[in-house]
Motif scaffolding. Structure first.
Motif, PDB file in Angstrom:
ATOM      1  N   ARG A 279      -7.208   2.327  -1.992  1.00  0.00           N
ATOM      2  CA  ARG A 279      -6.298   3.022  -2.903  1.00  0.00           C
ATOM      3  C   ARG A 279      -6.711   2.835  -4.370  1.00  0.00           C
ATOM      4  NH1 ARG A 279      -3.920   2.409   1.733  1.00  0.00           N
ATOM      5  NH2 ARG A 279      -2.173   3.687   2.379  1.00  0.00           N
ATOM      6  N   GLY A 280      -7.724   2.001  -4.591  1.00  0.00           N
ATOM      7  CA  GLY A 280      -8.290   1.889  -5.928  1.00  0.00           C
ATOM      8  C   GLY A 280      -7.725   0.810  -6.824  1.00  0.00           C
ATOM      9  N   GLN A 281      -6.627   0.159  -6.404  1.00  0.00           N
ATOM     10  CA  GLN A 281      -6.084  -0.920  -7.228  1.00  0.00           C
ATOM     11  C   GLN A 281      -5.087  -1.741  -6.423  1.00  0.00           C
ATOM     12  OE1 GLN A 281      -4.154   0.994 -10.570  1.00  0.00           O
ATOM     13  NE2 GLN A 281      -2.188   0.956  -9.530  1.00  0.00           N
ATOM     14  N   GLY A 282      -4.835  -2.953  -6.936  1.00  0.00           N
ATOM     15  CA  GLY A 282      -3.848  -3.805  -6.288  1.00  0.00           C
ATOM     16  C   GLY A 282      -3.789  -5.173  -6.916  1.00  0.00           C
ATOM     17  N   TYR A 283      -2.861  -5.953  -6.403  1.00  0.00           N
ATOM     18  CA  TYR A 283      -2.653  -7.316  -6.881  1.00  0.00           C
ATOM     19  C   TYR A 283      -2.289  -8.168  -5.679  1.00  0.00           C
ATOM     20  CZ  TYR A 283      -0.507 -11.297  -9.234  1.00  0.00           C
ATOM     21  OH  TYR A 283      -0.193 -12.561  -9.648  1.00  0.00           O
ATOM     22  N   LEU A 284      -2.835  -9.385  -5.628  1.00  0.00           N
ATOM     23  CA  LEU A 284      -2.469 -10.307  -4.556  1.00  0.00           C
ATOM     24  C   LEU A 284      -2.437 -11.731  -5.064  1.00  0.00           C
ATOM     25  CD1 LEU A 284      -5.286 -11.840  -3.343  1.00  0.00           C
ATOM     26  CD2 LEU A 284      -5.681  -9.514  -2.622  1.00  0.00           C
TER      27      LEU A 284
ATOM     28  N   ASP B 281       3.266  -5.819 -11.135  1.00  0.00           N
ATOM     29  CA  ASP B 281       3.486  -4.372 -11.238  1.00  0.00           C
ATOM     30  C   ASP B 281       3.073  -3.775 -12.572  1.00  0.00           C
ATOM     31  OD1 ASP B 281       4.518  -3.957  -8.684  1.00  0.00           O
ATOM     32  OD2 ASP B 281       6.507  -4.620  -9.304  1.00  0.00           O
ATOM     33  N   ASP B 282       2.604  -4.602 -13.484  1.00  0.00           N
ATOM     34  CA  ASP B 282       2.312  -4.122 -14.826  1.00  0.00           C
ATOM     35  C   ASP B 282       0.820  -4.135 -15.122  1.00  0.00           C
ATOM     36  OD1 ASP B 282       5.071  -3.829 -15.493  1.00  0.00           O
ATOM     37  OD2 ASP B 282       5.181  -6.007 -15.724  1.00  0.00           O
ATOM     38  N   PRO B 283       0.335  -3.118 -15.831  1.00  0.00           N
ATOM     39  CA  PRO B 283      -1.058  -3.164 -16.266  1.00  0.00           C
ATOM     40  C   PRO B 283      -1.229  -4.224 -17.351  1.00  0.00           C
ATOM     41  CG  PRO B 283       0.031  -1.214 -17.150  1.00  0.00           C
ATOM     42  CD  PRO B 283       1.020  -1.908 -16.259  1.00  0.00           C
ATOM     43  N   ALA B 284      -2.322  -4.932 -17.290  1.00  0.00           N
ATOM     44  CA  ALA B 284      -2.617  -5.959 -18.298  1.00  0.00           C
ATOM     45  C   ALA B 284      -4.053  -5.768 -18.771  1.00  0.00           C
ATOM     46  CB  ALA B 284      -2.425  -7.355 -17.707  1.00  0.00           C
ATOM     47  N   GLU B 285      -4.258  -6.002 -20.064  1.00  0.00           N
ATOM     48  CA  GLU B 285      -5.584  -5.850 -20.645  1.00  0.00           C
ATOM     49  C   GLU B 285      -6.313  -7.187 -20.664  1.00  0.00           C
ATOM     50  OE1 GLU B 285      -5.161  -4.225 -24.575  1.00  0.00           O
ATOM     51  OE2 GLU B 285      -4.991  -2.183 -23.800  1.00  0.00           O
ATOM     52  N   PHE B 286      -7.592  -7.137 -20.298  1.00  0.00           N
ATOM     53  CA  PHE B 286      -8.457  -8.313 -20.330  1.00  0.00           C
ATOM     54  C   PHE B 286      -9.783  -7.912 -20.948  1.00  0.00           C
ATOM     55  CE2 PHE B 286      -5.530  -8.993 -16.879  1.00  0.00           C
ATOM     56  CZ  PHE B 286      -5.149 -10.310 -17.032  1.00  0.00           C
ATOM     57  N   THR B 287     -10.333  -8.812 -21.733  1.00  0.00           N
ATOM     58  CA  THR B 287     -11.665  -8.560 -22.278  1.00  0.00           C
ATOM     59  C   THR B 287     -12.705  -8.857 -21.212  1.00  0.00           C
ATOM     60  OG1 THR B 287     -11.943 -10.811 -23.113  1.00  0.00           O
ATOM     61  CG2 THR B 287     -10.917  -9.188 -24.617  1.00  0.00           C
TER      62      THR B 287
ATOM     63  N   PRO C  92       0.816  -1.215   0.000  1.00  0.00           N
ATOM     64  CA  PRO C  92       0.000   0.000   0.000  1.00  0.00           C
ATOM     65  C   PRO C  92       0.855   1.273   0.000  1.00  0.00           C
ATOM     66  CG  PRO C  92      -0.768  -1.515   1.679  1.00  0.00           C
ATOM     67  CD  PRO C  92       0.527  -2.059   1.155  1.00  0.00           C
ATOM     68  N   GLU C  93       2.047   1.191   0.565  1.00  0.00           N
ATOM     69  CA  GLU C  93       2.910   2.363   0.642  1.00  0.00           C
ATOM     70  C   GLU C  93       3.554   2.690  -0.703  1.00  0.00           C
ATOM     71  OE1 GLU C  93       3.345  -0.316   2.872  1.00  0.00           O
ATOM     72  OE2 GLU C  93       2.033   0.647   4.345  1.00  0.00           O
ATOM     73  N   SER C  94       4.151   1.695  -1.345  1.00  0.00           N
ATOM     74  CA  SER C  94       4.890   1.948  -2.589  1.00  0.00           C
ATOM     75  C   SER C  94       4.054   1.755  -3.851  1.00  0.00           C
ATOM     76  CB  SER C  94       6.109   1.031  -2.674  1.00  0.00           C
ATOM     77  OG  SER C  94       5.708  -0.318  -2.901  1.00  0.00           O
ATOM     78  N   GLY C  95       2.983   0.977  -3.744  1.00  0.00           N
ATOM     79  CA  GLY C  95       2.198   0.646  -4.930  1.00  0.00           C
ATOM     80  C   GLY C  95       2.846  -0.424  -5.791  1.00  0.00           C
ATOM     81  N   ARG C  96       3.932  -1.020  -5.302  1.00  0.00           N
ATOM     82  CA  ARG C  96       4.659  -2.071  -6.035  1.00  0.00           C
ATOM     83  C   ARG C  96       4.368  -3.425  -5.407  1.00  0.00           C
ATOM     84  NH1 ARG C  96       6.754  -0.581 -10.647  1.00  0.00           N
ATOM     85  NH2 ARG C  96       8.405  -2.080 -10.420  1.00  0.00           N
ATOM     86  N   PHE C  97       4.379  -4.476  -6.240  1.00  0.00           N
ATOM     87  CA  PHE C  97       4.155  -5.835  -5.746  1.00  0.00           C
ATOM     88  C   PHE C  97       5.378  -6.306  -4.965  1.00  0.00           C
ATOM     89  CE2 PHE C  97       4.382 -10.510  -6.446  1.00  0.00           C
ATOM     90  CZ  PHE C  97       3.274 -10.847  -5.696  1.00  0.00           C
ATOM     91  N   VAL C  98       5.137  -6.858  -3.789  1.00  0.00           N
ATOM     92  CA  VAL C  98       6.191  -7.429  -2.950  1.00  0.00           C
ATOM     93  C   VAL C  98       6.029  -8.947  -3.016  1.00  0.00           C
ATOM     94  CG1 VAL C  98       7.180  -7.545  -0.639  1.00  0.00           C
ATOM     95  CG2 VAL C  98       6.137  -5.411  -1.450  1.00  0.00           C
TER      96      VAL C  98
END
Length: 160
Positions: A64-69, A122-128, A37-43
């Motif tokens: 924060r509006g976005q994330g990945y887990l 850490d990267d945006p990916a497009e999905f239909t 949440p602090e850096s916005g980068r995946f750990v």
């Protein structure tokens, strides 16, 4: 001591901490890695904790509006599920025992022809829209997975 109590005591003495915690319905229930949440980068380093800690982290990311887990159960490497989300849109991946990657079929939140960006690591990916779910529905499915650990019951999977 009765024979039954002696057997129980032996079983507890031989059990691992995770096995005892699981049998008692608590303890170290999930292994996970998320966006910071602090850096916005995946750990990528996994953390083992109670489910409530993961729920709290998801809440932080959601605010924060976005994330990945990425999530798995502590007693096995596979299956693993991942959730990437931005705004109200989410995508769930499954990696099974054969290390085959699958996407969960979407819930109709986004039209089939539309494209949505969500973070994967850490990267945006497009999905239909075929594979996009509402973020609340996606979190509900992740919560179901980490309780009984039944990824196959989450919905229809499409191997990618």
């Amino acid at each position: 001591m009765s024979e039954a109590l002696r057997r129980i005591a032996e079983a507890v003495a031989e059990a691992t901490e995770d096995e005892v915690a699981a049998a008692l319905g608590g303890g170290m229930g999930v292994v996970w890695a998320t966006t910071s949440p602090e850096s916005g980068r995946f750990v990528a380093g996994e953390r083992r904790s109670d489910v409530s800690d993961l729920t709290d982290r998801f809440g932080e990311l959601r605010s924060r509006g976005q994330g990945y887990l990425e999530v798995r159960l502590p007693d096995r490497e596979f299956p693993r599920v991942s959730l990437g989300f931005r705004g109200d849109h989410a995508v769930i991946h499954l990696i099974d025992e054969a290390e085959v990657l699958s996407l969960l079929v979407g819930d109709g939140t986004v039209p089939v022809g539309a494209v949505v960006d969500v973070p994967i690591m850490d990267d945006p990916a497009e999905f239909t829209g075929d594979f996009v779910l509402g973020v609340d529905r996606a979190w509900s499915l992740i919560s179901s997975f980490i309780r009984p650990g039944a990824a196959g019951d989450l919905g229809v999977w499409c191997v990618v």
